[in-house]
Design a protein around this motif. Sequence first.
Motif, PDB file in Angstrom:
ATOM      1  N   UNK A   1      -2.376 -10.675  -9.355  1.00 60.74           N
ATOM      2  CA  UNK A   1      -3.146  -9.434  -9.395  1.00 60.74           C
ATOM      3  C   UNK A   1      -2.660  -8.425  -8.352  1.00 60.74           C
ATOM      4  N   UNK A   2      -2.220  -8.888  -7.180  1.00 55.25           N
ATOM      5  CA  UNK A   2      -1.956  -7.994  -6.062  1.00 55.25           C
ATOM      6  C   UNK A   2      -0.504  -7.955  -5.602  1.00 55.25           C
ATOM      7  N   UNK A   3       0.231  -9.019  -5.781  1.00 55.54           N
ATOM      8  CA  UNK A   3       1.574  -9.129  -5.205  1.00 55.54           C
ATOM      9  C   UNK A   3       2.580  -8.319  -6.025  1.00 55.54           C
ATOM     10  N   UNK A   4       3.159  -7.277  -5.427  1.00 51.99           N
ATOM     11  CA  UNK A   4       4.127  -6.446  -6.153  1.00 51.99           C
ATOM     12  C   UNK A   4       5.270  -7.267  -6.728  1.00 51.99           C
ATOM     13  N   UNK A   5       5.666  -8.325  -6.031  1.00 57.28           N
ATOM     14  CA  UNK A   5       6.841  -9.100  -6.435  1.00 57.28           C
ATOM     15  C   UNK A   5       6.571  -9.999  -7.642  1.00 57.28           C
ATOM     16  N   UNK A   6       5.321 -10.077  -8.065  1.00 57.25           N
ATOM     17  CA  UNK A   6       4.976 -10.766  -9.315  1.00 57.25           C
ATOM     18  C   UNK A   6       4.569  -9.771 -10.400  1.00 57.25           C
ATOM     19  N   UNK A   7       4.755  -8.478 -10.134  1.00 56.73           N
ATOM     20  CA  UNK A   7       4.245  -7.451 -11.048  1.00 56.73           C
ATOM     21  C   UNK A   7       5.372  -6.557 -11.575  1.00 56.73           C
ATOM     22  N   UNK A   8       6.531  -7.168 -11.828  1.00 60.12           N
ATOM     23  CA  UNK A   8       7.670  -6.388 -12.329  1.00 60.12           C
ATOM     24  C   UNK A   8       7.429  -5.839 -13.733  1.00 60.12           C
ATOM     25  N   UNK A   9       6.376  -6.344 -14.429  1.00 62.23           N
ATOM     26  CA  UNK A   9       6.047  -5.847 -15.760  1.00 62.23           C
ATOM     27  C   UNK A   9       4.742  -5.049 -15.773  1.00 62.23           C
TER      28      UNK A   9
ATOM     29  N   UNK B   1       0.826  -1.206   0.000  1.00 64.37           N
ATOM     30  CA  UNK B   1       0.000   0.000   0.000  1.00 64.37           C
ATOM     31  C   UNK B   1       0.862   1.259   0.000  1.00 64.37           C
ATOM     32  N   UNK B   2       2.085   1.168   0.549  1.00 61.78           N
ATOM     33  CA  UNK B   2       2.974   2.334   0.516  1.00 61.78           C
ATOM     34  C   UNK B   2       3.422   2.628  -0.910  1.00 61.78           C
ATOM     35  N   UNK B   3       3.473   1.608  -1.742  1.00 66.51           N
ATOM     36  CA  UNK B   3       3.855   1.793  -3.150  1.00 66.51           C
ATOM     37  C   UNK B   3       2.659   2.203  -3.993  1.00 66.51           C
ATOM     38  N   UNK B   4       1.514   1.618  -3.723  1.00 62.10           N
ATOM     39  CA  UNK B   4       0.320   1.868  -4.537  1.00 62.10           C
ATOM     40  C   UNK B   4      -0.835   2.271  -3.627  1.00 62.10           C
ATOM     41  N   UNK B   5      -0.749   3.453  -2.999  1.00 64.44           N
ATOM     42  CA  UNK B   5      -1.757   3.847  -2.011  1.00 64.44           C
ATOM     43  C   UNK B   5      -3.148   4.059  -2.598  1.00 64.44           C
ATOM     44  N   UNK B   6      -3.240   4.248  -3.900  1.00 64.74           N
ATOM     45  CA  UNK B   6      -4.547   4.474  -4.518  1.00 64.74           C
ATOM     46  C   UNK B   6      -5.231   3.186  -4.961  1.00 64.74           C
ATOM     47  N   UNK B   7      -4.596   2.037  -4.743  1.00 60.96           N
ATOM     48  CA  UNK B   7      -5.142   0.762  -5.212  1.00 60.96           C
ATOM     49  C   UNK B   7      -6.307   0.318  -4.333  1.00 60.96           C
ATOM     50  N   UNK B   8      -7.502   0.357  -4.893  1.00 63.38           N
ATOM     51  CA  UNK B   8      -8.677  -0.090  -4.134  1.00 63.38           C
ATOM     52  C   UNK B   8      -8.631  -1.600  -3.913  1.00 63.38           C
ATOM     53  N   UNK B   9      -8.057  -2.337  -4.854  1.00 64.64           N
ATOM     54  CA  UNK B   9      -7.975  -3.789  -4.701  1.00 64.64           C
ATOM     55  C   UNK B   9      -7.097  -4.161  -3.504  1.00 64.64           C
ATOM     56  N   UNK B  10      -5.951  -3.460  -3.362  1.00 65.18           N
ATOM     57  CA  UNK B  10      -5.087  -3.721  -2.212  1.00 65.18           C
ATOM     58  C   UNK B  10      -5.777  -3.309  -0.913  1.00 65.18           C
ATOM     59  N   UNK B  11      -6.459  -2.192  -0.927  1.00 65.03           N
ATOM     60  CA  UNK B  11      -7.141  -1.720   0.282  1.00 65.03           C
ATOM     61  C   UNK B  11      -8.221  -2.696   0.717  1.00 65.03           C
ATOM     62  N   UNK B  12      -8.992  -3.188  -0.231  1.00 65.20           N
ATOM     63  CA  UNK B  12     -10.057  -4.135   0.092  1.00 65.20           C
ATOM     64  C   UNK B  12      -9.479  -5.443   0.633  1.00 65.20           C
ATOM     65  N   UNK B  13      -8.392  -5.918   0.010  1.00 63.96           N
ATOM     66  CA  UNK B  13      -7.793  -7.158   0.464  1.00 63.96           C
ATOM     67  C   UNK B  13      -7.178  -6.985   1.849  1.00 63.96           C
ATOM     68  N   UNK B  14      -6.591  -5.827   2.095  1.00 54.76           N
ATOM     69  CA  UNK B  14      -6.024  -5.564   3.413  1.00 54.76           C
ATOM     70  C   UNK B  14      -7.118  -5.615   4.485  1.00 54.76           C
ATOM     71  N   UNK B  15      -8.256  -5.052   4.201  1.00 58.28           N
ATOM     72  CA  UNK B  15      -9.362  -5.087   5.154  1.00 58.28           C
ATOM     73  C   UNK B  15      -9.811  -6.513   5.420  1.00 58.28           C
ATOM     74  N   UNK B  16      -9.891  -7.321   4.358  1.00 59.23           N
ATOM     75  CA  UNK B  16     -10.285  -8.722   4.521  1.00 59.23           C
ATOM     76  C   UNK B  16      -9.287  -9.471   5.410  1.00 59.23           C
ATOM     77  N   UNK B  17      -8.012  -9.214   5.181  1.00 59.70           N
ATOM     78  CA  UNK B  17      -6.975  -9.919   5.941  1.00 59.70           C
ATOM     79  C   UNK B  17      -6.932  -9.442   7.390  1.00 59.70           C
TER      80      UNK B  17
END
Length: 267
Positions: A221-229, A185-201
């Motif tokens: 879809x969500x893991x930064x370490x799989x999203x190098x592209x 979230x510090x990298x992609x603070x505007x990501x609603x998908x990350x925010x929603x998943x964080x709430x679920x977790x």
Amino acid sequence: MLTISAIPAFNDNYIWCIADPHRHNALIVDPGQAQPVLDHLAQQGLTLTVILITHHHPDHVGGVKALRETYPDCRIIGPADSPFKGSTNPIHPGDTALWEGITFTSMAVPGHTLDHIAFFTDDTSITGRPLLFAGDTLFVSGCGRLFEGTPAQMRQSLESLRQLPDNTAVYCAHEYTLANLRFARSWLPQSSALAEFEQQCEQARANNTATVPSTLAQEKRLNLFLRWDDPDVIRVAESYAGEHKLPINCPDDVFAAIRHSKDHFRG
């Protein structure tokens, strides 16, 4: 029907147990501690017949000796080229391990350690979908620290995991999800998908429920370490690399910037 259970160990480890209740046999993955496993087997009336080892770190192999003393016929299947010398059946990448008719294929995933392997099966009789024991290579919304390997090695390892079926259930060895999501979230603070998943977790952990397993589709879809592209991740990586005087010329560099940032994250 086969079942899979998490056995909590240490502060945040998961030791995974696959059980055949009809034959009363069990397979254990990465037993860093013996006593939680012994307690679980006794409570469930199970006999340990196979241990799978992903890498040599003590929090993954520390319980092996005591378990073998209690179950001397148990097969211990781990990486052949490894500082861990306790395997009775050492295997190389591409080799298979058979348990109760289920075939697990060993995959080389160096990075966290050089001996690290993952175990994958496309057999759906356990969870209804393919299954990956990722050890400390791929976490929910994260990946392992690079204690022995290079960023290029780890990215290539994660690339091989990224090629597995999207519905693969990803069983990692640690409950690091909330910390990983704070970083993402510090990298992609505007990501609603990350925010929603964080709430679920956060809700899951408040209820003392594991956030593991995830699915490979979710990680892609969500893991930064799989999203190098991913263009959004690349933009942040370029900015971070510029600030820290890091190269940023290829996917390995993007991954390295993400890993460097996570290693120095204090959020």
